[in-house]
Enzyme design. Structure first.
Site, PDB file in Angstrom:
ATOM      1  N   ILE A  19      33.292  -0.246  -7.449  1.00 39.92           N
ATOM      2  CA  ILE A  19      34.454  -0.910  -8.046  1.00 39.92           C
ATOM      3  C   ILE A  19      34.622  -0.501  -9.518  1.00 39.92           C
ATOM      4  CG2 ILE A  19      35.334  -3.196  -8.766  1.00 39.92           C
ATOM      5  CD1 ILE A  19      34.251  -4.220  -6.013  1.00 39.92           C
ATOM      6  N   GLU A  29       7.354  -6.412  -0.362  1.00 39.53           N
ATOM      7  CA  GLU A  29       6.924  -7.656   0.272  1.00 39.53           C
ATOM      8  C   GLU A  29       5.865  -8.263  -0.617  1.00 39.53           C
ATOM      9  OE1 GLU A  29       6.885  -9.196   3.935  1.00 39.53           O
ATOM     10  OE2 GLU A  29       6.885  -7.310   5.028  1.00 39.53           O
ATOM     11  N   GLY A  53      33.859   2.393 -10.551  1.00 41.05           N
ATOM     12  CA  GLY A  53      34.158   3.819 -10.549  1.00 41.05           C
ATOM     13  C   GLY A  53      33.119   4.588 -11.351  1.00 41.05           C
ATOM     14  N   GLY A  54      33.570   5.635 -12.008  1.00 37.27           N
ATOM     15  CA  GLY A  54      32.664   6.456 -12.808  1.00 37.27           C
ATOM     16  C   GLY A  54      31.947   5.637 -13.873  1.00 37.27           C
ATOM     17  N   GLU A  94       0.863  -1.184   0.000  1.00 40.19           N
ATOM     18  CA  GLU A  94       0.000   0.000   0.000  1.00 40.19           C
ATOM     19  C   GLU A  94       0.895   1.228   0.000  1.00 40.19           C
ATOM     20  OE1 GLU A  94      -2.442  -0.708   3.466  1.00 40.19           O
ATOM     21  OE2 GLU A  94      -3.629  -2.221   2.397  1.00 40.19           O
ATOM     22  N   PRO A  95       0.466   2.290  -0.662  1.00 33.73           N
ATOM     23  CA  PRO A  95       1.341   3.460  -0.815  1.00 33.73           C
ATOM     24  C   PRO A  95       1.413   4.324   0.436  1.00 33.73           C
ATOM     25  CG  PRO A  95      -0.737   3.828  -1.953  1.00 33.73           C
ATOM     26  CD  PRO A  95      -0.820   2.469  -1.348  1.00 33.73           C
ATOM     27  N   ARG A 149      40.620  -4.236 -15.319  1.00 31.81           N
ATOM     28  CA  ARG A 149      40.855  -2.794 -15.317  1.00 31.81           C
ATOM     29  C   ARG A 149      42.208  -2.476 -14.672  1.00 31.81           C
ATOM     30  NH1 ARG A 149      39.330   1.993 -17.669  1.00 31.81           N
ATOM     31  NH2 ARG A 149      39.653   3.718 -16.234  1.00 31.81           N
ATOM     32  N   ALA A 183       4.176   5.191   4.052  1.00 26.05           N
ATOM     33  CA  ALA A 183       5.485   4.927   4.661  1.00 26.05           C
ATOM     34  C   ALA A 183       5.396   3.903   5.779  1.00 26.05           C
ATOM     35  CB  ALA A 183       6.089   6.223   5.193  1.00 26.05           C
TER      36      ALA A 183
END
Ligand SMILES: Cc1cc2nc3c(=O)[nH]c(=O)nc-3n(C[C@H](O)[C@H](O)[C@H](O)COP(=O)(O)OP(=O)(O)OC[C@H]3O[C@@H](n4cnc5c(N)ncnc54)[C@H](O)[C@@H]3O)c2cc1C
Lengths: 362, 404
Positions: A331, A357, A333-334, A129-130, A262, A132
Site C-alpha cells: 500500500i 516457537e 508502494g516504493g 534448534e538450527p 496519499r 529445517a
C-alpha cells in the site's frame, strides 16, 4: 454465555499498555532496529506495568492470578508498539510462567519470588534448534540421565538474552520425550555463542547456545520426574499468535492512515477499491486472528486441554501477519520499501512468526 | 467478559435441530437437488411443528428472546441445518428474509399484523424482493414504482431472484416484502419497503430459475402489474426527507441477515471438512496435529488450513450475532463475517472436490454438490465485493460517494 468484550479491568490494563507502547516502544523502534540494540532504559521503564507480579499468586510473591486472556491482550498491545521490545519485555515470563504452569511446588517457591520485585529479571528459553526440520516434540538436544541429575548436550539458536539471563529454560529430549530444565547462569557446559544476525527482530539480543556436558540436578527438571512441556508449548503458541495480531494491527493502522493521505490520479489512494479492499481484508483477518487467540487463551484459562485451539490460533496468525505486513508495504508502494517508514521492518518481523516457537509465553 | 462458554439455551436449540439435519436433510439432499424446486414437505412440516411448539423461529433472527441470545442461537441452528443441507434449509418455513425486513423497518402494529401468521396455522413463508433484471448490487437503481392512490399504493415493476418467492406467494398464505421507489428523483431516499400478501391481485410469479446449486430452493421472478395494496402496508413511514432513510431500512435488514448467510455457508464447509477427514482417514491420511507445519504433507496442510479458516470465520459470525443480541451496531462485523465465510466456504468446498479426485467430482458423493451449493454465499445478500465495500467505507470513514 459467549462474550466478546474484555472486562473493565482488562480494558484499563489495555489502555495503559497501549499508552506505554505508543510512548516508549514505537518512537524508538526504528533506531533500535538500525542499531541492533534495545533502547537503554526500556526494560526498567516497563516495571510499572507489573507484567509478571500480576500473573503470580501471593504465595509466590505476586499479587494476582495468571490469565492467558489478559496476557494475550497485553501482548497484542506491546507488539503493536514494537515486536523486539515486546519480546524483550515478556522474556522473564519464559522462565516464570513455565514454572508456574508446570513446575513443582519447590521450583515455584525457589524461583518465582525473584520475578516479583521492582526490577527487570533477565531470563530466557532455549527451544529452537538450527535445522529445517525443527520439531519441538522431537528435539535433537538430549538430556542423559546420570546419578542425581541429567547431562545436557546439543545446539540451540535464537535464545534471547542468553548472555545475561539468570535462568534459562533449556528444552531437551529425555529418551525421545521433550522436557525442560532450569539452568542457572554460569552452569558448567552452558556456552553462549555468537549473537544471531536475523532478517528481523534485530534489536532483540538473540544468541546461539551450545550445551556441552552441562550437568543439571534432577530438582531442576521442570515439573520433576513426570514433568512435560505440552502446557508450556500451548501457552507459547497463544502468546506468539497474540503478538502477531499486534504486529499486523500496527501495519494495518499505518497503511490505513497513509492510504487516506496519499494522493494519486487526483484522489486518495484509499478511494480506489484495489487499495480499500486490501485494507478491508486486513481488518477482517486481524479480527479473525484476534478471536482465535481469545478462544485459545480462554480455553487454557478454563484448565482445559487447549492444544487444538492453540494450534489453530498460531496457524492462522502466522499466515495472517505475513499477509498483513506484506500488504502494508504494498500500500505504501516504493516508499514502503524504504527504511524511513516502519512497514518494511514489520514485514521482516512478521516473517519471524512462522519459524519461531517458545520465545514468548503469556 | 471474554468467554466462549456455550449457554445451555443454545445447546438445547442445536440439539433440537441436529436430528432433523441428520435424518430428514442429509439423506434427502441429493434427491431434492435433482428434482429442483420440489418442496421437501417432511422437513417443512417438522420445522413448522418445531417452531410452533417451541415458539422459536428457525429462520429470521431479529426477535429478542428472554435470554438475549436469539441471534447467537440462530446462527448455531442455521449452521447445523446447513450442515444437513443448505438447499433444503432455504426451504424452511417461517418469516425468513421478509420477516427480517419487517422487523427492521416495520412499526409494532405492522409486526403484529404481518408476523402473527408465522406463529399459527399451516406452514407459511415470506420473501424479500429487491433485485431487478437491470440491477442487483446497485440497489438504489431499482425501478419498481409505488404510487399513492387514495388509501392504497399501486405497485408496478419486475423483481427477480426472489428466494422462496413461489412458496411465499403461491404455496402458502405468506407475503413478500418488496422494495419500490415512491420518488424516482429522490434516489435512495425514495426507496421504501411494502408488504404484498399472497393472493393480492396484480402479483404474479412468472418464472423459477434453474441454478448451479441450492436447487431445492426456489428463486422466483415476480411481476407486479397495477398491484394495489393498502396504504398501511408501507413499512415504516412515507417520508422522503432524510436522503438515507429509505435505504437505511434495507441496510438494517442486511445487518441482521448477513450473519445468517455466513452461518449457512459454514455449515456446508463443516460438512465438507468432516466427510473429507473421515474418507481420507480410511486411506490412512490423517492430520498429525502434533507435528509442526513444515513437516506435514500437502494434504495434511490443506486439511489443517480448512479447519483453521473455518473456525476463524465462525468466530467472526458468532461475534456479529452477539453484537446484535447486545443491541450494538454490527454493520462492520456482519459484512466481515459474510466476506470471510463466503471466501472460506468456496475455497473449502472447491478444495474438497480436488482432494477426493474423481470421487470428489462424482455425483455419487456430496462434495460436488457442496461446491455448487457453496458459491451462492459469496453472491447473495451482498457479493463479496459489495461487503468489502461496506467494510472499507466503515474503516476509512468514507461515504459511498468517496469510495465507489
Ligand atoms: C440464488 C439467488 C437467490 C437470491 N435471492 C434474493 C432475494 O431473496 N432477494 C433479492 O432481492 N435478491 C436476491 N438475489 C439477488 C442477489 O442479491 C444479487 O444477485 C446480488 O446482489 C448481485 O447482484 P447482480 O447479480 O445484479 O450482480 P451485479 O450487481 O451486476 O454485479 C456483477 C459483479 O460486479 C460486482 N460489482 C457490482 N458493483 C460493484 C462495485 N460498486 N464495486 C465493486 N464491484 C462491484 C459484483 O460484486 C459482481 O461481482 C438472489 C440471487 C441468487 C443467485
Amino acid at each position: 454465555m459467549f462474550g466478546f468484550e474484555p472486562s473493565d479491568e482488562q480494558k484499563t490494563l489495555v489502555k495503559s499498555v497501549r499508552r506505554f507502547a505508543a510512548r516508549e516502544l514505537r518512537p524508538l523502534a526504528h533506531d533500535s532496529d538500525e542499531r541492533g540494540e534495545l533502547p537503554g532504559a526500556l526494560l526498567e521503564s516497563a516495571a510499572p506495568l507489573a507484567l509478571l507480579p500480576a500473573s503470580l499468586p501471593e504465595a509466590y510473591g505476586g499479587f494476582g492470578q495468571r490469565s492467558a486472556v489478559t496476557g494475550a491482550l497485553f501482548a497484542e498491545e506491546l507488539a503493536w508498539g514494537d515486536l523486539s521490545g515486546a519480546l524483550a519485555l515478556l522474556a522473564p515470563g519464559l522462565v516464570a510462567l513455565p514454572v508456574l504452569l508446570a513446575g513443582t511446588e519447590a521450583q515455584k517457591h525457589e524461583l518465582l519470588p525473584a520475578f516479583c520485585g521492582e526490577g527487570y529479571v533477565p531470563a530466557s528459553a532455549a527451544l529452537l534448534e538450527p535445522r529445517a526440520d525443527f520439531d519441538p516434540r522431537v528435539l535433537q538436544a538430549r538430556a542423559r540421565r546420570v546419578s542425581g541429575g541429567y547431562v545436557l548436550e546439543g545446539t540451540k539458536c535464537n535464545v534471547p538474552f542468553a548472555a545475561e539471563a539468570e535462568w534459562m529454560l533449556v528444552y531437551a529430549s529425555v529418551e525421545g520425550e521433550s522436557r525442560a530444565f532450569l539452568v542457572r547462569r554460569g552452569t558448567d557446559g552452558l556456552h553462549v555463542g555468537e549473537r544471531e544476525q536475523n532478517m528481523g527482530l534485530r534489536a532483540l539480543p538473540l544468541y546461539k547456545v551450545e550445551l556441552r556436558g552441562c550437568v543439571v540436578s534432577s530438582a531442576l527438571c521442570l515439573g520433576g520426574e513426570g514433568g512435560g512441556v505440552e502446557a508450556v508449548l500451548g501457552a507459547s503458541r497463544v502468546a506468539l499468535a497474540a503478538l502477531a495480531v499486534g504486529q499486523a494491527r500496527a501495519a494495518y493502522d499505518y497503511a490505513l492512515d497513509y492510504a487516506k493521505s496519499r494522493v494519486a490520479f487526483g484522489e486518495a489512494i484509499a478511494q480506489r477499491q484495489a487499495i480499500a479492499f486490501m485494507l478491508a481484508e486486513m481488518a477482517t483477518e486481524i479480527e479473525a486472528a484476534r478471536l482465535l487467540v481469545w478462544e485459545a487463551a480462554w480455553t487454557l484459562d478454563q484448565g482445559a486441554d487447549g492444544t487444538r485451539e492453540c494450534l489453530l490460533a498460531k496457524t492462522f496468525a502466522d499466515e495472517m501477519v505475513l499477509a498483513a505486513t506484506d500488504r502494508a508495504v504494498q500500500i505504501l508502494g516504493g516508499h514502503g520499501y524504504i527504511r524511513d517508514h516502519p512497514v518494511e521492518m514489520w514485514l521482516r518481523n512478521g516473517r519471524a512468526f512462522a519459524v519461531m516457537e517458545g520465545i514468548a509465553i503469556v | 467478559m471474554i468467554s466462549f462458554e456455550m449457554p445451555d439455551e443454545i445447546r438445547e436449540r442445536v440439539d433440537l435441530v441436529r436430528g432433523v439435519a441428520r435424518e430428514l436433510m442429509r439423506p434427502a439432499a441429493r434427491e431434492f437437488d435433482e428434482r429442483e424446486h420440489e418442496i421437501p414437505w417432511d422437513f417443512v412440516t417438522r420445522m413448522w411443528d418445531l417452531s410452533l411448539k417451541t415458539g422459536q423461529s428457525f429462520r429470521s433472527g431479529t426477535r429478542r428472546d428472554g435470554a438475549g441470545v436469539a441471534a447467537q442461537a440462530l446462527v448455531h441452528v442455521i449452521e447445523t441445518l446447513s450442515w444437513g443441507d443448505a438447499g433444503i434449509y432455504l426451504c424452511g418455513p417461517g418469516a425468513g428474509l421478509g420477516g427480517a425486513a419487517i422487523e427492521a423497518t416495520g412499526t409494532a402494529e405492522q409486526k403484529q399484523r404481518f408476523l402473527t401468521r408465522y406463529r399459527e396455522g399451516p406452514p407459511k413463508w415470506a420473501c424479500m424482493a429487491m433485485t431487478e433484471p437491470h440491477c442487483g448490487s446497485d440497489t438504489a437503481a431499482i425501478r419498481t414504482t409505488a404510487v399513492r392512490d387514495g388509501e392504497s399504493w399501486v405497485l408496478n415493476g419486475e423483481k427477480i431472484f426472489v428466494t422462496t418467492g413461489h412458496k411465499a406467494l403461491v404455496d402458502s398464505e405468506g407475503l413478500m416484502v418488496v422494495w419500490a421507489t415512491i420518488d424516482p428523483a429522490a434516489g435512495r431516499a425514495g426507496m421504501k419497503p411494502f408488504v404484498v400478501e399472497a393472493g393480492t391481485p396484480g402479483v404474479r410469479v412468472t418464472k423459477l430459475e434453474r441454478k448451479m446449486g441450492i436447487r431445492a430452493s426456489d428463486t422466483a421472478s415476480v411481476v407486479l402489474e397495477n398491484c394495489r395494496i393498502p396504504a398501511a402496508n408501507l413499512l415504516g413511514s412515507a417520508e422522503v426527507s432524510d436522503p438515507r432513510k429509505g435505504f437505511k431500512g434495507a441496510m438494517a435488514t442486511f445487518d441482521a441477515t448477513r450473519p445468517s448467510v455466513a452461518a449457512s455457508a459454514l455449515g456446508i464447509a463443516r460438512a465438507t471438512v468432516e466427510l473429507l477427514k473421515e474418507l481420507l482417514a480410511l486411506q490412512g491420511i490423517e492430520v498429525r496435529y502434533d507435528r509442526p507445519r513444515h513437516l506435514l504433507t500437502a494434504i495434511e496442510r490443506d486439511l489443517l488450513d480448512m479447519e483453521t479458516q473455518l473456525r476463524a470465520a465462525w468466530l467472526l459470525t458468532l461475534k456479529a450475532a452477539w453484537m446484535m443480541d447486545k443491541g450494538l451496531p454490527n454493520t462492520l462485523e456482519s459484512s466481515m463475517c459474510k466476506v470471510k465465510a463466503g471466501d472460506v466456504v468456496t475455497r473449502v468446498t472447491q478444495k474438497g472436490v480436488e482432494l477426493m479426485g474423481p470421487l470428489g467430482y462424482s455425483r455419487e458423493l456430496p462434495f460436488e454438490k457442496w461446491m455448487r451449493d457453496a458459491k451462492i454465499n459469496d453472491l447473495f445478500e451482498g457479493t463479496g465485493q459489495i461487503n468489502r465495500l461496506v467494510i472499507a467505507r466503515r474503516i476509512l470513514g468514507y461515504s459511498s460517494r468517496e469510495l465507489k
